[in-house]
Motif scaffolding. Sequence first.
Motif, PDB file in Angstrom:
ATOM      1  N   ILE A 170       4.447   3.068   1.361  1.00  0.00           N
ATOM      2  CA  ILE A 170       3.691   2.092   2.148  1.00  0.00           C
ATOM      3  C   ILE A 170       4.587   0.945   2.590  1.00  0.00           C
ATOM      4  O   ILE A 170       4.555   0.521   3.754  1.00  0.00           O
TER       5      ILE A 170
ATOM      6  N   ARG B  48      -3.295  -1.559   2.627  1.00  0.00           N
ATOM      7  CA  ARG B  48      -3.146  -0.123   2.383  1.00  0.00           C
ATOM      8  C   ARG B  48      -3.025   0.159   0.886  1.00  0.00           C
ATOM      9  O   ARG B  48      -3.659   1.082   0.366  1.00  0.00           O
ATOM     10  N   MET B  49      -2.215  -0.612   0.185  1.00  0.00           N
ATOM     11  CA  MET B  49      -2.073  -0.388  -1.256  1.00  0.00           C
ATOM     12  C   MET B  49      -3.393  -0.642  -1.973  1.00  0.00           C
ATOM     13  O   MET B  49      -3.755   0.078  -2.910  1.00  0.00           O
TER      14      MET B  49
ATOM     15  N   ALA C 236       0.377  -3.873   4.641  1.00  0.00           N
ATOM     16  CA  ALA C 236       0.864  -3.168   3.453  1.00  0.00           C
ATOM     17  C   ALA C 236      -0.009  -3.479   2.247  1.00  0.00           C
ATOM     18  O   ALA C 236      -0.341  -2.584   1.458  1.00  0.00           O
TER      19      ALA C 236
ATOM     20  N   GLN D  31      -6.107   2.342  -0.361  1.00  0.00           N
ATOM     21  CA  GLN D  31      -5.779   3.764  -0.465  1.00  0.00           C
ATOM     22  C   GLN D  31      -5.310   4.166  -1.862  1.00  0.00           C
ATOM     23  O   GLN D  31      -5.381   5.342  -2.211  1.00  0.00           O
ATOM     24  N   GLU D  32      -4.816   3.209  -2.633  1.00  0.00           N
ATOM     25  CA  GLU D  32      -4.195   3.549  -3.912  1.00  0.00           C
ATOM     26  C   GLU D  32      -4.873   2.845  -5.090  1.00  0.00           C
ATOM     27  O   GLU D  32      -4.219   2.446  -6.052  1.00  0.00           O
TER      28      GLU D  32
ATOM     29  N   ARG E 221       4.225   6.067  -4.115  1.00  0.00           N
ATOM     30  CA  ARG E 221       3.232   5.781  -3.084  1.00  0.00           C
ATOM     31  C   ARG E 221       3.404   4.353  -2.553  1.00  0.00           C
ATOM     32  O   ARG E 221       3.284   4.107  -1.343  1.00  0.00           O
TER      33      ARG E 221
END
Length: 247
Positions: free
Chosen positions: A231, A196-197, A193, A200-201, A227
């Motif tokens: 996630i 991904r944060m 997690a 992707q963000e 968002r």
Amino acid sequence: MGGFRTIVIEPDGGHFRLSQDGETLLRAPAALLDRFSADAAFPPAWVAQLPTHPVRRLFWNPRTREYLMSGLEDHPARTAEGLGSSPYRSFLQGFWLPEPPVLLLRPFWNPEDPYAPFDEEARRESFRTQWRFWEILGGLRPPRGWSAIFNAVDPYLDALGVNPEGPDADTDELRELSLTPPAPLSEPAARAALERMATQEVGRVFPLVRDEALVGAQALELDGLHRAEAILSGAGLLFQQGVFRPH
């Protein structure tokens, strides 16, 4: 991170080298020790020789391990050019806020081609670089309860009032999620997690870690908050809006 290992600080040419078990972690130029007293294992806590802003600008070159530091009021490019032996863009940049103790890490991008896109692989490299610097500082006896926030872009720094040329702090702009309870980064779901944060963000979500656990995320916009929620939900992690306060 766990238990602390012996930290050695010794001369290394025109630098002072900080190492553990023979591995070079940081190389501070001798000129930096004219500005700060190396009186602690944790370099952001070194005491300034002359009055300076308590918030520190941090610079770390992931290739050479060169470490620079200045007060918030100092111009970052001039600091890198005046103290460092590498181009300004080759340094990961961050900030150290002593109270409460928080490390803010900026995205890192130093492509060979200045026109290269900040694509998925570049974002992963940015996160890997921030993660490694966080790991290094975490092994150098940081203050208890310190936190780190990844991908601190300019609008986020402005909201915290960290950027000296920016507006006054306005933390009411920040939206926050808290994991309930915090998820240790040794757990694959928590690490996934976070990655991904952080990849992707970038610019929308700002992950927060403390005590080797993912404790939450902040955002400036409602879209970023949603968002982050997606996630965390996808990773099977429980969370709430606002600050988590255990009973």
